[in-house]
Design a protein around this motif. Sequence first.
Motif: not given
Length: 445
Positions: A308-318
């Motif tokens: 999931g792109l959102e999941r990765l973005a939420m983690v990597l970009y806080n």
Amino acid sequence: MRFRPLPLSWLRPLLQPPPLCRLHRCCLTEGPTPQPVIGPDSVEVLGHAYPSDDYTNVTPRILGKVGRNLHNEKNHPLWLIKERIKSHFYSAYMGRGGNPLFSVHDNLSPVVSVEQNFDSLLIPPTHPSRKKGDNYYLNRSRMLRAHTSAHQRELVLSGLDAFLLAGDVYRRDEIDSSHYPVFHQMEGVRLYSNHELFSAVEGGEDLPLFEGGGRRTPQKQEVHSLEATKLLELQLKNTLTRLITHLFGPGVQVRWVECFFPFTHPSFEMEVCFQGEWMEVLGCGVMEQELLSTAGAGNKVGWAFGLGLERLAMVLYNIPDIRLFWSQDERFLRQFRVKDVQQAVSFQPLSKYPSLHNDISFWLPENDDFTQNDFYEMVRSIGGDLVERVTLLDEFTHPKSGRRSHCYRIIYRHMERVLTQQEVTRLHQMIQRSAESELGVLGRY
């Protein structure tokens, strides 16, 4: 890629059992996006009209998201994650002639057939993932895809052996800061012939992909040789470990958890240790041979993964709230305008405006024709992105009549300004009226 020959003895530890103790061609979404229309007898989306029936449950608010393609908006955080993954595969895996091995497909229409979304992936007719309450159906035969894997068979049928696929997917779900009815996935598929899989193994020309009379075990499918399965598993895990190291940085801790998916076996989830906590970031596995056989690639074996792109973005970009991905707030968007997709982004949270909450309590229909996802979807259709979270506070069963009631708390918060109590009261009253008229509940307010 070129590999130095490996001794056959290198494979033997992988073959030991573990100790006891988961082309129908679509239209491309190119050019200006036509406005969706829900008429009395049909649903029009992306310029095509689909007759409606008793399964039609897509809403105008959801159709309004179709064609946005956040993963293709330059400098959007989802685009950045997609491009980082794409650039890694382009640079790390080269085919003959020095061209990238993996092709990329990120503009396929999200409207798919039910057969594409479920049957092509060997999902049984009675599987709960098919439920009307969990998906957005245009009618009984067409739907908004619930996963990008709906296109796997058509891409394999077209002759592709290695590809990445990205797109928006649609699922009815709960309402909180990490769930949204539209999100974005990216997946990869890699197929191997006998020569391609075993060419790096000394004496590999004598090793088979398939075996007759085999049986399905927790370690392999009945038609695969154990050697092929273990080498596929190793290639898959090495590929994904390199990808996650590229995204999270060197030293990231990774672990694998066995799981189940209908379209892969054996199947795994990858977890990474991030800020002291283990979290699942993707699912993967050895593709079911029946799936490859129906796609005209029965002489090959392969692996697939999805994330999931959102999941990765939420983690990597806080990024703290999934609704922010749909924001037009310049304070959010400008933080991701970087010159290089590999450039680190340190997201600065926007001012968090105060929340307001109201509770709603009602008796459920006596025929028990009620699902929580129907209620969540109704709340979304009225409150939209002003609704931050919906929580079931209480369930009660009347001791004499046996009738059941639910009480929910709805939290409202605007992402860009302060909401007034008057605005929230007006929305909440609309939700109360719609709950009674559309879901057949009886209000207790």
